[in-house]
Enzyme design. Structure first.
Site, PDB file in Angstrom:
ATOM      1  N   LEU A   1     -31.657 -21.760   8.171  1.00  0.00           N
ATOM      2  CA  LEU A   1     -31.724 -22.889   7.251  1.00  0.00           C
ATOM      3  C   LEU A   1     -32.418 -22.344   6.010  1.00  0.00           C
ATOM      4  CD1 LEU A   1     -31.006 -25.893   7.137  1.00  0.00           C
ATOM      5  CD2 LEU A   1     -33.249 -26.411   8.065  1.00  0.00           C
ATOM      6  N   ASP A   2     -31.776 -22.443   4.861  1.00  0.00           N
ATOM      7  CA  ASP A   2     -32.320 -21.869   3.629  1.00  0.00           C
ATOM      8  C   ASP A   2     -33.733 -22.353   3.354  1.00  0.00           C
ATOM      9  OD1 ASP A   2     -29.926 -20.531   3.092  1.00  0.00           O
ATOM     10  OD2 ASP A   2     -29.127 -22.213   1.957  1.00  0.00           O
ATOM     11  N   ARG A   3     -34.469 -21.545   2.623  1.00  0.00           N
ATOM     12  CA  ARG A   3     -35.847 -21.869   2.272  1.00  0.00           C
ATOM     13  C   ARG A   3     -35.941 -23.206   1.539  1.00  0.00           C
ATOM     14  NH1 ARG A   3     -39.015 -19.348  -2.369  1.00  0.00           N
ATOM     15  NH2 ARG A   3     -41.107 -20.095  -1.989  1.00  0.00           N
ATOM     16  N   ARG A  52     -24.985 -20.994   2.312  1.00  0.00           N
ATOM     17  CA  ARG A  52     -25.250 -22.100   1.391  1.00  0.00           C
ATOM     18  C   ARG A  52     -24.037 -23.023   1.222  1.00  0.00           C
ATOM     19  NH1 ARG A  52     -30.097 -21.617  -0.994  1.00  0.00           N
ATOM     20  NH2 ARG A  52     -29.609 -22.803  -2.855  1.00  0.00           N
ATOM     21  N   SER A  59     -33.979 -25.735   1.882  1.00  0.00           N
ATOM     22  CA  SER A  59     -33.414 -26.820   2.685  1.00  0.00           C
ATOM     23  C   SER A  59     -34.445 -27.253   3.718  1.00  0.00           C
ATOM     24  CB  SER A  59     -32.131 -26.358   3.389  1.00  0.00           C
ATOM     25  OG  SER A  59     -31.160 -26.000   2.443  1.00  0.00           O
TER      26      SER A  59
END
Length: 183
Positions: free
Chosen positions: A44-46, A143, A48
């Site tokens: 999970l992206d930073r 993403r 998000s």
């Protein structure tokens, strides 16, 4: 019986336990998760927020993270603007991105969800409305959700993964985790 950790990842936290590349350390999973020998099942992206699953079971980790299993992931997405049915239909058909066409998604407008405040807050513009959509995908390109909403003309302002397969954030406060047994 395997153990699975459901973590409600805050904005700004890396989906890894260390941050060796950055001279000024950023927040990582080790700032929140104290269970030894567990690893994220997916990323999970930073920038998000939301559900990140961790386990020590390699088979379970692969079943959750590998796109061939097509495990649905549902996101609550705050976007700039108010997507019309044409835009949402494009998400439902699949959106053309630089790395190919996405699989069809489930997409619908939703009311502003009752969520924890984000730190830092999302920037608001008085002249541009924002709205929320619920988006469910069954793949995980880099993403992807952000690129999908941008492709239909509605950039993502805030992105929260609400569920992965049968697991949800329903009972997990932001920055907290719970551990469950799975068969």
């Amino acid at each position: 019986m395997s153990k699975l950790i459901l973590f409600n990842k805050p904005y700004g936290v890396l989906s890894q336990f260390t941050d060796r590349k950055n001279p000024s350390p950023r927040a990582t999973l080790s700032d929140y998760i104290t269970v030894p020998n567990v690893y994220p099942a997916g990323r999970l992206d930073r920038d998000s927020e939301g559900l990140l699953l961790l386990t020590s079971d390699g088979r379970l980790q692969a079943r959750i993270a590998d796109p061939k299993f097509k495990m649905p992931k549902t996101y609550l997405v705050q976007v700039e603007g108010e997507p019309d049915d044409t835009a949402l239909s494009a998400l439902r058909r699949g959106v053309s991105l630089k790395d190919g066409l996405t699989r069809p998604a489930q997409a619908k407008p939703i009311a502003s969800p009752d969520l924890w405040p984000r730190d830092p807050p999302v920037r608001f513009r008085k002249t541009v409305p924002d709205s929320w959509i619920e988006l469910t995908i069954q793949e995980g390109k880099n993403r992807q959700v952000r690129r999908m909403t941008a492709a239909i003309g509605y950039p993502t302002l805030r992105l929260i993964r609400w569920s992965v397969g049968p697991w949800t954030l329903k009972e997990v406060p932001q920055g907290q985790w719970s551990e469950i047994d799975v068969g």
